[in-house]
Design a protein around this motif. Structure first.
Motif, mmCIF file in Angstrom:
data_model
loop_
_atom_site.group_PDB
_atom_site.id
_atom_site.type_symbol
_atom_site.label_atom_id
_atom_site.label_comp_id
_atom_site.label_asym_id
_atom_site.label_seq_id
_atom_site.Cartn_x
_atom_site.Cartn_y
_atom_site.Cartn_z
ATOM 1 N N CYS A 167 0.843 -1.198 0.000
ATOM 2 C CA CYS A 167 0.000 0.000 0.000
ATOM 3 C C CYS A 167 0.875 1.244 0.000
ATOM 4 O O CYS A 167 0.678 2.176 -0.792
ATOM 5 N N GLN A 209 -4.153 -6.101 -3.597
ATOM 6 C CA GLN A 209 -4.538 -5.753 -2.221
ATOM 7 C C GLN A 209 -3.987 -4.395 -1.821
ATOM 8 O O GLN A 209 -4.699 -3.550 -1.281
ATOM 9 N N GLN A 213 -6.157 -0.964 -1.209
ATOM 10 C CA GLN A 213 -5.986 -0.309 0.092
ATOM 11 C C GLN A 213 -5.565 1.154 -0.107
ATOM 12 O O GLN A 213 -6.118 2.058 0.517
ATOM 13 N N ARG A 217 -7.752 4.566 0.663
ATOM 14 C CA ARG A 217 -7.206 5.545 1.592
ATOM 15 C C ARG A 217 -7.180 6.937 0.939
ATOM 16 O O ARG A 217 -7.505 7.950 1.566
#
Ligand code: ZN
Length: 221
Positions: A167, A209, A213, A217
């Motif tokens: 991320c 993933q 993420q 955000r």
């Protein structure tokens, strides 16, 4: 005399090393990207790496080190071996290429020395889920000392991604202004599908993933 303003990036054309390439462009006056042919099944990885280096406007070199893939059995170079999609209990998945980063960084250091470069950049990360031992900080620090002793030089190995997860790696790419380039042009997928990839191999899962993420955000801000 070492050239303090040039960095050599170990460059595969994947998400991590591409982010590192642009990180290096920000921090050094001049950047050289070095790609390795190690017998990987997806040789187009190397063509992609060359294209990305071209778009980044940096010098690109490729080196054939295919002996590495044939030394030990792993599913990235051996087409007869079924790739581990989950991390097996107690040991590395068979996507681990033993000695890969040891060889890559050692060769990169010799190459760098020949070209008067002492800054090396690699996209290894200790937070990598696979737990490859040659991605850990202790290994990199140890190798850095060894390379300096081996060649009586002052190499500095930079690992911008060592302590960040996928991320945060996407966040870094965005901060460097290359989120879309990294998303669309790089190849991380173990099945050789560029961009968003095949979607089901471990590398794709981890990459997606992290991206989801990060985008969530960012949208929440
Ligand atoms: Zn994939």
């Amino acid at each position: 005399m070492m050239n303090k303003n040039t960095a050599l990036v170990v460059f595969s054309g994947g998400q991590d090393s591409t982010t590192c390439l642009f990180w290096a462009k920000k921090h050094f006056a001049s950047v050289v990207a070095l790609s390795f042919l190690y017998g990987q099944k997806h040789v187009k990885e190397v063509d992609l790496a060359r294209d990305i280096a071209g778009r980044a406007g940096v010098e690109w070199q490729a080196m054939d080190v295919s002996f590495i893939g044939s030394l030990g059995r792993n599913s990235l170079t051996d087409g007869t071996l079924k790739m581990d999609e989950e991390k097996p209990e107690g040991h590395c998945p068979n996507t681990f290429v033993p000695g890969r980063n040891l060889f890559f960084l050692s060769i990169a250091a010799v190459y760098a020395r020949e070209h008067g470069i002492n800054h090396l950049v690699t996209g290894v990360s200790q937070t990598d889920f696979s737990g490859y031992p040659d991605c850990r900080d202790a290994f990199i620090k140890s190798l850095n000392v060894t390379l300096n002793l081996a060649m009586d030089e002052q190499f500095v190995i930079h690992t911008p991604l060592m302590w960040i997860d996928k991320c945060e790696t996407w966040a870094l790419a965005d901060e460097l202004g290359v989120l879309e380039l990294v998303r669309n042009e790089t190849l991380t997928c173990y099945n050789g599908v560029p961009g968003d990839g095949c979607g089901h191999c471990p590398a794709c899962k981890l990459r997606r993933q992290g991206l989801e993420q990060y985008l969530a955000r960012k949208a929440a801000k």
